[in-house]
Each structure stands twice: as structure tokens, then as C-alpha cells.
Design an enzyme around this catalytic site. Structure first.
Site, PDB file in Angstrom:
ATOM      1  N   HIS A   1       0.899  -1.213   0.124  1.00 58.63           N
ATOM      2  CA  HIS A   1      -0.081  -0.166   0.113  1.00 58.63           C
ATOM      3  C   HIS A   1       1.014   1.201  -0.152  1.00 58.63           C
ATOM      4  O   HIS A   1       0.463   2.170  -0.821  1.00 58.63           O
ATOM      5  CB  HIS A   1      -0.957  -0.257   1.359  1.00 58.63           C
TER       6      HIS A   1
ATOM      7  N   GLU B   1       1.898   1.951  -3.408  1.00 59.52           N
ATOM      8  CA  GLU B   1       1.036   2.298  -4.424  1.00 59.52           C
ATOM      9  C   GLU B   1       1.011   4.081  -4.134  1.00 59.52           C
ATOM     10  O   GLU B   1       0.680   4.878  -4.870  1.00 59.52           O
ATOM     11  CB  GLU B   1      -0.335   1.897  -3.865  1.00 59.52           C
ATOM     12  N   HIS B   2       1.214   4.634  -2.910  1.00 57.54           N
ATOM     13  CA  HIS B   2       1.037   5.930  -2.876  1.00 57.54           C
ATOM     14  C   HIS B   2       2.342   6.659  -3.318  1.00 57.54           C
ATOM     15  O   HIS B   2       2.300   7.638  -4.037  1.00 57.54           O
ATOM     16  CB  HIS B   2       1.278   6.110  -1.109  1.00 57.54           C
TER      17      HIS B   2
ATOM     18  N   GLU C   1      -4.194   8.227   7.251  1.00 58.88           N
ATOM     19  CA  GLU C   1      -5.060   7.621   6.619  1.00 58.88           C
ATOM     20  C   GLU C   1      -5.504   6.325   7.297  1.00 58.88           C
ATOM     21  O   GLU C   1      -6.855   6.087   7.417  1.00 58.88           O
ATOM     22  CB  GLU C   1      -4.508   7.112   5.256  1.00 58.88           C
TER      23      GLU C   1
END
Length: 429
Positions: free
Chosen positions: A57, A60-61, A137
Site C-alpha cells: 500500500h 502505491e502512494h 489515513e
């Protein structure tokens, strides 16, 4: 380069494998002036070793943070300029970077996506800055009782298996993640045989293949079997039952009751789709009528299902007042038990089949839906079926099929996850 039709000779879906191992899968929809394209990586959070938790994840950022020829702002402006929808998603089994744009913008978007995926700088200062963004987040997700509930359910049924971990990991794991671990993940997973480019819309297959080939020529050529060799071994999980209760000061009690489901590509997946709709797939479903319309116990009650390459889960979600929560749990289980023991009427299943068939065809009018199904079929290694075959499979489902599958699933472990003020919910019997 090898090219084949995926749903019979002359079909609108084609697959090509480039010399660098990248698979290009497209479905042409001639009437459309738009295209949905996506780069899919055959790697998800379940493939992480424990020290690398959260790296999928996090990566991905980071791929939106700049390349040698584009800054993060220039990447954002290029996507926005198309007027379409662009984003990325990380799941437990894959990562995807996608965009919906006009056909005229496909060359620019294709080059932009591949620039991000293959030439990201992964700057360490950006890494440290983004660490704070991801921690925020995760904090936002921790404040959402529905997110907490779904993560609690996965942790309950998959226990110590990687599928039981949150996709984004925990805030403590993100704070501990090292930049070198992210670089190792990138160099190992973002290689030709683990990359799929899927596209659906008005562009032709040959045009898309040419664009991808031009954008990825820097990658070395590989052997035809490298894709299968590169995916790491995935341990098959066992579905565990039990109760997981998380106390949270909320107005509602969130509930998920679940049983083992079916993996991707299972022969009974169309029967499960009908069972899904029958129990909680719409306003006329049994549980919506029983719990909301007849008793007024919940605003939301619906079926849920998760499918992975080697396992699955099926269940019911409901949000209700803490004082009504146990009654809702009992009603859910009673209705499930009823379907598992008494064959539904022909007319009821005929209505559900019509609903599912209509939803199937309507869904396929979306280029995004078609792009997604192309990629899921490729990554799951299951045959791609034509709309006609999909409809026929749904229409072949009988009431006896539904009861047989419900009985099989209901006979497995039962799991109950709940988030809210009440800590006294139990599984009956």
C-alpha cells in the site's frame, strides 16, 4: 509476440504477451469514445513478509510522487487534464493503477502510467513525508466503525494468516517500515511477468499493444513461464469460527455474521451469486424485508462476499441499535438456516435469477467493469466468459442448487464480528 482471442475466434477480447513478459489484455467496445486502462501488479498485502507489512500500500502512494521526467504535481495535472477518473487501489492479492479517459488520450495516459510504474524515483525524503500521510489515513479508518468491523471480521476468520491482516498494516508497522524494504519490494514485484495491462473501450487491441510495447521496451526479455515462477507461494488459509467483539462508543452496533465462501473461479460461483441476492442483495431480499421492512430493526442490511484465489467468505452485514443487535443476529442465522434446509420456490428463484442476469449485463456496459473483469480473470488464471455464457450460467441455477450450496456453507464454521457499545452478543446454539 503471442496474441490470442479470449472468448472464441473473432471475439472482442484479446490477449498478447510482450517479449518482456507483460500481458496486455483488451476488450474493444466500438461505440465508446472512452477507454479505461489499468496496470495490474500480481502482488498484494498477503504476499508481504511480516517485516514488509504495509509496503504494498505504501508503494502505491509513492508511485504518484514523481519520476525522472515528471514531478508529483505534473503527474496530478496530467491526470486531471483528461477530465476522467484516475486512481490506484491495493488489495490483498493485487495492486492496480488505473485511469478512465477519452480514446484520444489513451497514448498519453498509457505512457504516464508506465512512467510511474517503471521509473518512479521513490525518493527517501518523499518516503518520510508520505509516511505521515499514510499514518493519518489509517487513523481515519480507525475512526470509522465500519472499517474497523470489516478488519475485525477478517482477523477473526483468518487468524494469523496474511489474509487476516489489514491491507495497509497498522500505524506502528508503518512507522517502523524502512525505505530499503520498500525498494526491495519494488525491484522484486514490479517486473514484466508480474505486470498486466488491461484496457476496455473504444481503442483497438493492436493500438493498445503498440503503446504498451513502446512504453516498456526498457524491460529485458523473459522466458514464457516466468510469470508463474515469480508469484510467491501462497499458503491456503483455513476459515475459523468464533466471536470477535470490539467495544466502541457509537450509536449503532455493527454486525457481520459469516461462513466460509467460495474462491475465485469456483464452479458454484453463479449459485453463490443467486444466494447472495436471495438473502441480502436488494430491497426485495429476504433479510431486507424481514429485518428492515417488517420489524424496522435496521436501516442497512445486506449480503457480503470476499473471493480470493484459494478461499472465500460469505456473510451478512447489518447496522442496528445495541439493544436490537442480538435479535438481528438471531434473525440472520434463522433465515440462513431456513434457506439451507428448505428449497425456495421456483417463482422466487426465477425473480432472483432475472435480477442477477439484468445486473450482470448492465454492469458490462461499463468500460471500467470490463477492464476489471479482464484483469481479475488473468490474475486468477480462470477463463474469461462471454456475456452470453455468463447469462446462461446464471439462468441454469435452480432452487435445489441454492439450498444445496447454502447447506454446505452453513455447515462450516460460523463467525460473528461486532463493533459498538454492546459486548454481550453471542452465536446461538
Amino acid at each position: 509476440m503471442n496474441t490470442e482471442y479470449l472468448m472464441g475466434e473473432g471475439s472482442s477480447a484479446q490477449r498478447s504477451v510482450l517479449p518482456n513478459g507483460i500481458r496486455v489484455i483488451t476488450e474493444t467496445m466500438p461505440a465508446l469514445e472512452s477507454e479505461t486502462v489499468g496496470i495490474w501488479v500480481d502482488s498484494g498485502s498477503r504476499d508481504e513478509a511480516q517485516p514488509a507489512a504495509g509496503s504494498t500500500h505504501f508503494l502505491e502512494h509513492m508511485l504518484f510522487k514523481g519520476t525522472p521526467t515528471r514531478s508529483a504535481r505534473q503527474i496530478a495535472e496530467a491526470f486531471d487534464r483528461t477530465g476522467g477518473d484516475s486512481n490506484a487501489v491495493t488489495s490483498k492479492e493485487y495492486t492496480c493503477y488505473y485511469s478512465r479517459c477519452l480514446v484520444d488520450d489513451v497514448p498519453m495516459i498509457t505512457e504516464l502510467l508506465w512512467d510511474m510504474v517503471l521509473r518512479s524515483k521513490l525518493d527517501e525524503s518523499e518516503f518520510e513525508r508520505e509516511r505521515g500521510v499514510i499514518v493519518e489515513e489509517l487513523a481515519m479508518a480507525a475512526d470509522d466503525p465500519v472499517d474497523v468491523l470489516y478488519e475485525a471480521f477478517d482477523a477473526l476468520v483468518y487468524r494469523d494468516h496474511p489474509l487476516g491482516r489489514p491491507v495497509g498494516a497498522t500505524r506502528e508497522q508503518i512507522r517502523a517500515l524502512e525505505h530499503s524494504t520498500l525498494l526491495d519490494h519494488y525491484s522484486h514485484d514490479y517486473v514484466g511477468p508480474r505486470l498486466v495491462f488491461a484496457a476496455a473501450g473504444g481503442a483497438s487491441h493492436d493500438e493498445v499493444v503498440s503503446l504498451v510495447d513502446r512504453a516498456t521496451r526498457q524491460l529485458p526479455e523473459v522466458g514464457p513461464d516466468s510469470g508463474r515462477q515469480l508469484r510467491p507461494h501462497r499458503a491456503v488459509p483455513e476459515f475459523a469460527g468464533g466471536v470477535e467483539t470490539i467495544r466502541k462508543d457509537t450509536e449503532q452496533q455493527g454486525i457481520i455474521f459469516g461462513v466460509p465462501g467460495l474462491p475465485e473461479g469456483h464452479p458454484d460461483r453463479f449459485v453463490l451469486t443467486v444466494l447472495f441476492a436471495l438473502l441480502g442483495g436488494g430491497m426485495s431480499s429476504r433479510l431486507f424485508q424481514t429485518i428492515r421492512e417488517e420489524r424496522g430493526l435496521a436501516y442497512t442490511v445486506h449480503s457480503i462476499a470476499g473471493r480470493y484465489t484459494d478461499s472465500g467468505q460469505f456473510g451478512i452485514y447489518a447496522g442496528t441499535s445495541p439493544g436490537s443487535a442480538q435479535q438481528v443476529v438471531d434473525l440472520v442465522i434463522d433465515e440462513f438456516a431456513l434457506v439451507a434446509s428448505e428449497v425456495p420456490g421456483e417463482a422466487e428463484i426465477a425473480d432472483i435469477v432475472a435480477q442477477v442476469a439484468g445486473a450482470t449485463i448492465l454492469g458490462l456496459e461499463s468500460s471500467a467493469a470490463r477492464m476489471n473483469r479482464l484483469a481479475h480473470a488473468e490474475l486468477s488464471r480462470i477463463p474469461l466468459e462471454s456475456p452470453h455464457d455468463l447469462l446462461q450460467q446464471v439462468r441454469n441455477v435452480t432452487p435445489e442448487h441454492v439450498t444445496k450450496l447454502a447447506a454446505r456453507l452453513f455447515s462450516g464454521p460460523h463467525a460473528l464480528a461486532t463493533v459498538g457499545p454492546s459486548t454481550s452478543l453471542v452465536l446461538p446454539g
